[in-house]
Design a protein around this motif. Structure first.
Motif, PDB file in Angstrom:
ATOM      1  N   UNK A 168       0.839  -1.207   0.000  1.00 28.87           N
ATOM      2  CA  UNK A 168       0.000   0.000   0.000  1.00 28.87           C
ATOM      3  C   UNK A 168       0.868   1.250   0.000  1.00 28.87           C
ATOM      4  N   UNK A 169       1.939   1.245   0.773  1.00 29.03           N
ATOM      5  CA  UNK A 169       2.813   2.409   0.815  1.00 29.03           C
ATOM      6  C   UNK A 169       3.545   2.621  -0.512  1.00 29.03           C
ATOM      7  N   UNK A 170       3.862   1.540  -1.209  1.00 30.50           N
ATOM      8  CA  UNK A 170       4.510   1.661  -2.510  1.00 30.50           C
ATOM      9  C   UNK A 170       3.555   2.272  -3.535  1.00 30.50           C
ATOM     10  N   UNK A 171       2.304   1.870  -3.503  1.00 25.75           N
ATOM     11  CA  UNK A 171       1.313   2.462  -4.403  1.00 25.75           C
ATOM     12  C   UNK A 171       1.072   3.922  -4.046  1.00 25.75           C
ATOM     13  N   UNK A 172       1.024   4.208  -2.764  1.00 30.35           N
ATOM     14  CA  UNK A 172       0.828   5.599  -2.329  1.00 30.35           C
ATOM     15  C   UNK A 172       1.981   6.480  -2.814  1.00 30.35           C
ATOM     16  N   UNK A 173       3.189   5.926  -2.777  1.00 28.83           N
ATOM     17  CA  UNK A 173       4.357   6.672  -3.271  1.00 28.83           C
ATOM     18  C   UNK A 173       4.200   6.993  -4.755  1.00 28.83           C
ATOM     19  N   UNK A 174       3.719   6.016  -5.522  1.00 27.38           N
ATOM     20  CA  UNK A 174       3.527   6.227  -6.951  1.00 27.38           C
ATOM     21  C   UNK A 174       2.435   7.258  -7.228  1.00 27.38           C
ATOM     22  N   UNK A 175       1.389   7.246  -6.410  1.00 26.63           N
ATOM     23  CA  UNK A 175       0.331   8.249  -6.554  1.00 26.63           C
ATOM     24  C   UNK A 175       0.866   9.642  -6.276  1.00 26.63           C
ATOM     25  N   UNK A 176       1.642   9.770  -5.205  1.00 24.99           N
ATOM     26  CA  UNK A 176       2.230  11.073  -4.872  1.00 24.99           C
ATOM     27  C   UNK A 176       3.165  11.573  -5.975  1.00 24.99           C
ATOM     28  N   UNK A 177       3.813  10.627  -6.668  1.00 26.74           N
ATOM     29  CA  UNK A 177       4.737  11.003  -7.743  1.00 26.74           C
ATOM     30  C   UNK A 177       4.017  11.322  -9.047  1.00 26.74           C
ATOM     31  N   UNK A 178       2.696  11.134  -9.091  1.00 34.75           N
ATOM     32  CA  UNK A 178       1.936  11.408 -10.305  1.00 34.75           C
ATOM     33  C   UNK A 178       2.098  10.360 -11.379  1.00 34.75           C
ATOM     34  N   UNK A 179       2.554   9.155 -11.008  1.00 34.67           N
ATOM     35  CA  UNK A 179       2.861   8.132 -12.000  1.00 34.67           C
ATOM     36  C   UNK A 179       1.624   7.590 -12.717  1.00 34.67           C
ATOM     37  N   UNK A 180       0.456   7.741 -12.115  1.00 34.21           N
ATOM     38  CA  UNK A 180      -0.775   7.260 -12.747  1.00 34.21           C
ATOM     39  C   UNK A 180      -1.327   8.244 -13.770  1.00 34.21           C
ATOM     40  N   UNK A 181      -0.831   9.470 -13.762  1.00 35.03           N
ATOM     41  CA  UNK A 181      -1.471  10.512 -14.549  1.00 35.03           C
ATOM     42  C   UNK A 181      -2.781  10.889 -13.886  1.00 35.03           C
ATOM     43  N   UNK A 182      -3.814  11.138 -14.689  1.00 41.59           N
ATOM     44  CA  UNK A 182      -5.133  11.413 -14.130  1.00 41.59           C
ATOM     45  C   UNK A 182      -5.779  10.103 -13.700  1.00 41.59           C
ATOM     46  N   UNK A 183      -6.227  10.020 -12.448  1.00 41.10           N
ATOM     47  CA  UNK A 183      -6.926   8.830 -11.974  1.00 41.10           C
ATOM     48  C   UNK A 183      -8.318   8.823 -12.585  1.00 41.10           C
TER      49      UNK A 183
END
Length: 346
Positions: free
Chosen positions: A130-145
């Motif tokens: 969960x923390x790894x995914x949260x890190x990716x979200x904070x980095x904007x790696x998903x683009x627009x959710x």
């Protein structure tokens, strides 16, 4: 203070996870316990030989207790939590923190007024995945959710509900497959996807002889513009692992329990992917790892002794409760619920 001394209220199954976590924290120790149901307390003491308090008042007055874990049936959480904080004890409260938003707000305001450190058990937030995914979200790696989904197709037998008179009741459980079994999944889903704007839902009691729902579905609109779905059940045999999918216009992930099944993002993942989920409690509530409780209670100990920030404080327990109550409200009325307007009943 060099060590935080804990007592546990409520000596059922989940109390053993709290005790095991405390035992692994060098700066903490378990010094006492209390349960109105004497046989439960005696069974607990067979594994954890600590002082047995004769009443909650005696526990709250004890100078041998710095912090308290509330592990009782859900309908008792708020009143006991408030009593503990008023007595000057720090607090760990199991999910859900309360069964209504009025009670949740009372718990939060009491924490603010007394200055006690409080954490609402949200142990799955603390997992590496969960923390790894949260890190990716904070980095904007998903683009627009753009979308997300949460699936919690669990199984709880009739014997499970019969094992405690409080199980499956509105007064003590506060709800069914969402409020009891599903609230951790709702918490992680909201933690990753962000605040919810509107909810449209349907709940049913299909096969279990209980007051509360054993099945639920919902459509969610998030404040970030994403849409999502939520499914919960305690009547899907044999029970399947909790699954969360988060999709953006630049990448997506699939999380199953504590394992990342897919990592389709433009940044690398620091964890193994594609492995079968571990610690699956979809058909057995005892089949969880103590690691989450260890990390979260350890975070509270660090906050008490060193002033570290809490990852899941009193206020953090309110959003998943708000979503679940909105689902119940939408199912009752047949209408969408707008969480921005405070439409959830208190």
């Amino acid at each position: 203070m060099s060590k935080v001394r804990f007592a546990i209220i409520g000596c059922g199954m989940i109390a053993n996870f709290h005790a095991a976590a405390i035992a692994q924290i060098p700066e903490a120790e378990l010094t006492g316990a209390f349960d109105e149901h004497r046989p439960s307390a005696q069974r607990f003491l067979e594994t954890w030989p600590v002082k047995l308090f004769s009443s909650l008042d005696e526990l709250c007055a004890s100078e041998e207790v710095d912090a308290v874990c509330v592990c009782t049936p859900s309908g008792l959480h708020t009143a006991q939590a408030v009593k503990v904080m008023e007595a000057g004890k720090h607090l760990v409260v199991e999910k859900p923190m309360s069964l209504s938003l009025t009670d949740a707000d009372l718990l939060i305001s009491t924490a603010e007024r007394t200055g006690m450190k409080v954490c609402v058990i949200s142990q799955f937030r603390f997992s590496d995945a969960v923390q790894e995914i949260h890190r990716a979200l904070d980095a904007g790696a998903f683009g627009a959710i753009v979308s997300g989904s949460l699936s919690m197709k669990y199984f709880r037998s009739r014997e499970y509900y019969a094992s405690g008179g409080w199980r499956g009741t509105w007064a003590m459980d506060g709800g069914g497959c969402l409020m009891n079994q599903g609230i951790h999944g709702v918490d992680v889903y909201r933690y990753l996807m962000g605040p919810v704007k509107t909810v449209t839902a349907l709940t049913k009691t299909q096969t279990r002889q209980v007051e509360v729902e054993d099945s639920a579905v919902a459509i969610l609109e998030f404040e970030n513009g994403a849409v999502g779905t939520l499914e919960g059940s305690t009547t899907c045999y044999p029970g399947y692992p909790r699954r969360i999918e988060i999709c953006g216009d630049k990448g997506s992930v699939v999380l199953e329990e504590d394992s990342i099944l897919r990592w389709d993002l433009p940044i690398s993942c620091n964890l193994p992917t594609g492995r079968k989920a571990k610690n699956v409690a979809s058909s057995d509530p005892k089949a969880i790892d103590v690691k989450g409780h260890l990390k979260q209670i350890g975070n509270l100990v660090d906050a008490i002794l060193n002033g570290a920030p809490l990852m899941a404080d009193a206020a953090s327990g309110r959003p998943p409760l708000e979503i679940i109550l909105a689902i119940y409200d939408s199912s009752r009325t047949g209408k969408p619920v707008d969480l921005r307007k405070g439409a959830v009943p208190c």
